[in-house]
Scaffold this motif. Structure first.
Motif, PDB file in Angstrom:
ATOM      1  N   SER A  94       0.826  -1.211   0.000  1.00 21.18           N
ATOM      2  CA  SER A  94       0.000   0.000   0.000  1.00 21.18           C
ATOM      3  C   SER A  94       0.861   1.262   0.000  1.00 21.18           C
ATOM      4  O   SER A  94       1.671   1.473   0.907  1.00 21.18           O
ATOM      5  CB  SER A  94      -0.913   0.005   1.228  1.00 21.18           C
ATOM      6  OG  SER A  94      -1.481   1.275   1.425  1.00 21.18           O
ATOM      7  N   ARG A  95       0.682   2.101  -1.006  1.00 25.13           N
ATOM      8  CA  ARG A  95       1.396   3.380  -1.060  1.00 25.13           C
ATOM      9  C   ARG A  95       0.946   4.301   0.067  1.00 25.13           C
ATOM     10  O   ARG A  95       1.736   5.067   0.622  1.00 25.13           O
ATOM     11  CB  ARG A  95       1.155   4.052  -2.417  1.00 25.13           C
ATOM     12  CG  ARG A  95       1.803   3.327  -3.570  1.00 25.13           C
ATOM     13  CD  ARG A  95       3.307   3.430  -3.491  1.00 25.13           C
ATOM     14  NE  ARG A  95       3.983   2.597  -4.462  1.00 25.13           N
ATOM     15  CZ  ARG A  95       5.295   2.408  -4.492  1.00 25.13           C
ATOM     16  NH1 ARG A  95       6.064   2.986  -3.592  1.00 25.13           N
ATOM     17  NH2 ARG A  95       5.846   1.636  -5.403  1.00 25.13           N
ATOM     18  N   ALA A  96      -0.330   4.229   0.391  1.00 29.45           N
ATOM     19  CA  ALA A  96      -0.856   5.066   1.474  1.00 29.45           C
ATOM     20  C   ALA A  96      -0.181   4.712   2.799  1.00 29.45           C
ATOM     21  O   ALA A  96       0.130   5.591   3.612  1.00 29.45           O
ATOM     22  CB  ALA A  96      -2.368   4.892   1.583  1.00 29.45           C
ATOM     23  N   ALA A  97       0.070   3.412   3.012  1.00 30.34           N
ATOM     24  CA  ALA A  97       0.733   2.977   4.244  1.00 30.34           C
ATOM     25  C   ALA A  97       2.165   3.501   4.300  1.00 30.34           C
ATOM     26  O   ALA A  97       2.649   3.929   5.359  1.00 30.34           O
ATOM     27  CB  ALA A  97       0.726   1.457   4.334  1.00 30.34           C
ATOM     28  N   LEU A  98       2.849   3.471   3.169  1.00 31.38           N
ATOM     29  CA  LEU A  98       4.213   4.005   3.117  1.00 31.38           C
ATOM     30  C   LEU A  98       4.220   5.494   3.459  1.00 31.38           C
ATOM     31  O   LEU A  98       5.063   5.961   4.234  1.00 31.38           O
ATOM     32  CB  LEU A  98       4.812   3.783   1.725  1.00 31.38           C
ATOM     33  CG  LEU A  98       5.115   2.337   1.323  1.00 31.38           C
ATOM     34  CD1 LEU A  98       5.499   2.268  -0.151  1.00 31.38           C
ATOM     35  CD2 LEU A  98       6.235   1.758   2.177  1.00 31.38           C
ATOM     36  N   ASP A  99       3.286   6.223   2.881  1.00 27.50           N
ATOM     37  CA  ASP A  99       3.200   7.663   3.148  1.00 27.50           C
ATOM     38  C   ASP A  99       2.931   7.923   4.626  1.00 27.50           C
ATOM     39  O   ASP A  99       3.521   8.830   5.236  1.00 27.50           O
ATOM     40  CB  ASP A  99       2.091   8.296   2.303  1.00 27.50           C
ATOM     41  CG  ASP A  99       2.411   8.279   0.812  1.00 27.50           C
ATOM     42  OD1 ASP A  99       3.596   8.109   0.460  1.00 27.50           O
ATOM     43  OD2 ASP A  99       1.469   8.430   0.005  1.00 27.50           O
ATOM     44  N   ASP A 100       2.041   7.123   5.197  1.00 30.42           N
ATOM     45  CA  ASP A 100       1.677   7.282   6.608  1.00 30.42           C
ATOM     46  C   ASP A 100       2.887   7.035   7.511  1.00 30.42           C
ATOM     47  O   ASP A 100       3.172   7.808   8.434  1.00 30.42           O
ATOM     48  CB  ASP A 100       0.548   6.308   6.952  1.00 30.42           C
ATOM     49  CG  ASP A 100      -0.087   6.597   8.301  1.00 30.42           C
ATOM     50  OD1 ASP A 100       0.376   7.520   8.992  1.00 30.42           O
ATOM     51  OD2 ASP A 100      -1.049   5.897   8.666  1.00 30.42           O
ATOM     52  N   LEU A 101       3.622   5.966   7.230  1.00 30.72           N
ATOM     53  CA  LEU A 101       4.789   5.640   8.053  1.00 30.72           C
ATOM     54  C   LEU A 101       5.889   6.688   7.906  1.00 30.72           C
ATOM     55  O   LEU A 101       6.564   7.035   8.876  1.00 30.72           O
ATOM     56  CB  LEU A 101       5.322   4.258   7.678  1.00 30.72           C
ATOM     57  CG  LEU A 101       4.501   3.080   8.199  1.00 30.72           C
ATOM     58  CD1 LEU A 101       4.961   1.782   7.561  1.00 30.72           C
ATOM     59  CD2 LEU A 101       4.598   2.976   9.720  1.00 30.72           C
ATOM     60  N   ARG A 102       6.063   7.181   6.695  1.00 30.30           N
ATOM     61  CA  ARG A 102       7.069   8.231   6.491  1.00 30.30           C
ATOM     62  C   ARG A 102       6.705   9.486   7.281  1.00 30.30           C
ATOM     63  O   ARG A 102       7.570  10.156   7.855  1.00 30.30           O
ATOM     64  CB  ARG A 102       7.208   8.555   5.006  1.00 30.30           C
ATOM     65  CG  ARG A 102       8.457   7.966   4.379  1.00 30.30           C
ATOM     66  CD  ARG A 102       8.633   8.389   2.937  1.00 30.30           C
ATOM     67  NE  ARG A 102       8.079   7.394   2.045  1.00 30.30           N
ATOM     68  CZ  ARG A 102       6.999   7.551   1.308  1.00 30.30           C
ATOM     69  NH1 ARG A 102       6.328   8.693   1.348  1.00 30.30           N
ATOM     70  NH2 ARG A 102       6.576   6.585   0.532  1.00 30.30           N
ATOM     71  N   ALA A 103       5.417   9.801   7.307  1.00 29.00           N
ATOM     72  CA  ALA A 103       4.955  10.967   8.067  1.00 29.00           C
ATOM     73  C   ALA A 103       5.212  10.764   9.562  1.00 29.00           C
ATOM     74  O   ALA A 103       5.654  11.686  10.264  1.00 29.00           O
ATOM     75  CB  ALA A 103       3.471  11.205   7.808  1.00 29.00           C
ATOM     76  N   GLN A 104       4.957   9.550  10.058  1.00 26.24           N
ATOM     77  CA  GLN A 104       5.234   9.245  11.466  1.00 26.24           C
ATOM     78  C   GLN A 104       6.721   9.403  11.774  1.00 26.24           C
ATOM     79  O   GLN A 104       7.114   9.943  12.812  1.00 26.24           O
ATOM     80  CB  GLN A 104       4.809   7.812  11.786  1.00 26.24           C
ATOM     81  CG  GLN A 104       3.318   7.570  11.829  1.00 26.24           C
ATOM     82  CD  GLN A 104       2.994   6.123  12.162  1.00 26.24           C
ATOM     83  OE1 GLN A 104       3.792   5.419  12.773  1.00 26.24           O
ATOM     84  NE2 GLN A 104       1.817   5.672  11.751  1.00 26.24           N
ATOM     85  N   LEU A 105       7.545   8.914  10.864  1.00 27.19           N
ATOM     86  CA  LEU A 105       8.989   8.952  11.071  1.00 27.19           C
ATOM     87  C   LEU A 105       9.513  10.384  11.116  1.00 27.19           C
ATOM     88  O   LEU A 105      10.389  10.715  11.920  1.00 27.19           O
ATOM     89  CB  LEU A 105       9.677   8.168   9.947  1.00 27.19           C
ATOM     90  CG  LEU A 105      11.199   8.055   9.989  1.00 27.19           C
ATOM     91  CD1 LEU A 105      11.675   7.475  11.311  1.00 27.19           C
ATOM     92  CD2 LEU A 105      11.690   7.206   8.822  1.00 27.19           C
ATOM     93  N   ARG A 106       8.975  11.230  10.287  1.00 30.68           N
ATOM     94  CA  ARG A 106       9.431  12.628  10.232  1.00 30.68           C
ATOM     95  C   ARG A 106       8.925  13.462  11.410  1.00 30.68           C
ATOM     96  O   ARG A 106       9.549  14.459  11.774  1.00 30.68           O
ATOM     97  CB  ARG A 106       8.961  13.279   8.929  1.00 30.68           C
ATOM     98  CG  ARG A 106       9.761  12.886   7.697  1.00 30.68           C
ATOM     99  CD  ARG A 106       9.349  13.751   6.518  1.00 30.68           C
ATOM    100  NE  ARG A 106      10.087  13.473   5.305  1.00 30.68           N
ATOM    101  CZ  ARG A 106      11.299  13.950   5.027  1.00 30.68           C
ATOM    102  NH1 ARG A 106      11.922  14.726   5.910  1.00 30.68           N
ATOM    103  NH2 ARG A 106      11.895  13.661   3.888  1.00 30.68           N
TER     104      ARG A 106
END
Length: 303
Positions: A94-106
């Motif tokens: 899921s691309r949405a999941a990747l975006d979500d995790l990247r946002a959490q990481l930042r």
């Protein structure tokens, strides 16, 4: 046993009978049940079973209706349900999941443990957008070590230069991780050896483990550079023994000449200091010879 308990048991049974990625459609019935359930513990049991069944697998096709179900699970009041659903979305590409995790990481306001889990998940997923985030995190002390280790999983063009520039600001533990990452890939290793040649990084900063890691690439260009700083690699004990005997004979020819300690120290500084310590000065690739039997010619030549 009621139907919900039966289905939960079926979800946990997947732990014992793993699902192959090409059979991911066998998860469709469980996803349907997840979509119909409102009970967090029941959802968690099913999610844990699916996660365990798919452990270690990549490129798993997304089950039908997963996207809709995942959106609903993302709003669950249960933290475990939310995080496990997100993790499975990642497994399903899921691309949405990747975006979500990247946002959490930042997000520095997110808890450190959660950010670390996000980083690990993104590294495991080989997220192509992650290297840029990891490079930025080299200036984030709590995540610096995890970030520099994570970069070893990617062949990112900007990573070696940024790591080398950041080395002077790193604590010893992070520096060790950084040097290991720089030695992990041929492209990174080339940048590392370039920095050693330019004296941006002192040769003595590279431990024996790092040098061995560099040698393991079996790259001719790298090996020539390594030989320049740490000598030729001897592949067999016999070769080393011949070298030892050669230098013993040379040394024994001059037994009548008085020792010159000043010249000995100068020779150590020129030829030995990169690998050996003497009275606190020198490298760590070879043994510290301060407390050794330095009158023992065989010991000195052997080390």
């Amino acid at each position: 046993m009621n139907i919900k308990s039966l289905l939960a048991a079926l979800g946990l049974l997947l732990v014992v009978v793993p699902v192959r990625s090409q059979e991911a459609n066998s998860l469709d019935p469980l996803v349907e049940v997840l979509g119909a359930s409102e009970e967090a513990q029941f959802q968690l049991d099913i999610l844990k079973g699916i996660a365990a069944a798919l452990k270690g697998q990549r490129d798993v096709p997304e089950p039908k209706r997963w996207a809709d179900v995942a959106k609903r699970l993302a709003k669950s009041p249960n933290v475990e349900v939310r995080e496990l659903a997100l993790s499975l979305s990642l497994k399903f590409g899921s691309r949405a999941a990747l975006d979500d995790l990247r946002a959490q990481l930042r997000d520095a306001s997110t808890g450190l443990a959660k950010r670390k889990r996000a980083l690990e998940a993104l590294v495991e997923a080989r997220d192509e957008k992650l290297p840029t985030v990891l490079i930025d995190l080299l200036d984030d002390p709590p995540l610096q070590r995890a970030a520099v280790r994570g970069l070893a999983a990617f062949d990112a063009a900007d990573a070696p230069r940024t790591i080398i520039t950041s080395l002077s600001k790193m604590k010893p533990e992070a520096k060790r991780d950084a040097l290991a990452t720089l030695a992990s890939r041929v492209t990174y290793a080339a940048a590392l050896m370039g920095a050693v040649e330019q004296k941006t990084i002192p040769a003595k900063a590279l431990s024996a483990d790092v040098v061995r890691q560099l040698r393991a690439h079996k790259d001719a260009t790298l090996n020539r550079s390594i030989d320049q700083f740490w000598g030729l690699s001897r592949s067999t004990p016999e070769a080393k023994l011949r070298e030892i005997e050669k230098y013993k004979r040379v040394a024994e020819l001059r037994t009548d000449v008085p020792n010159n300690l000043s010249k000995g120290r100068a020779l150590f500084n020129r030829a030995c200091v990169q690998c050996h310590k003497l009275y606190g000065e020198g490298g760590t690739i070879g043994p510290d010879i301060t407390g050794s039997d330095r009158r023992n010619l065989h010991y000195i030549i052997s080390n």
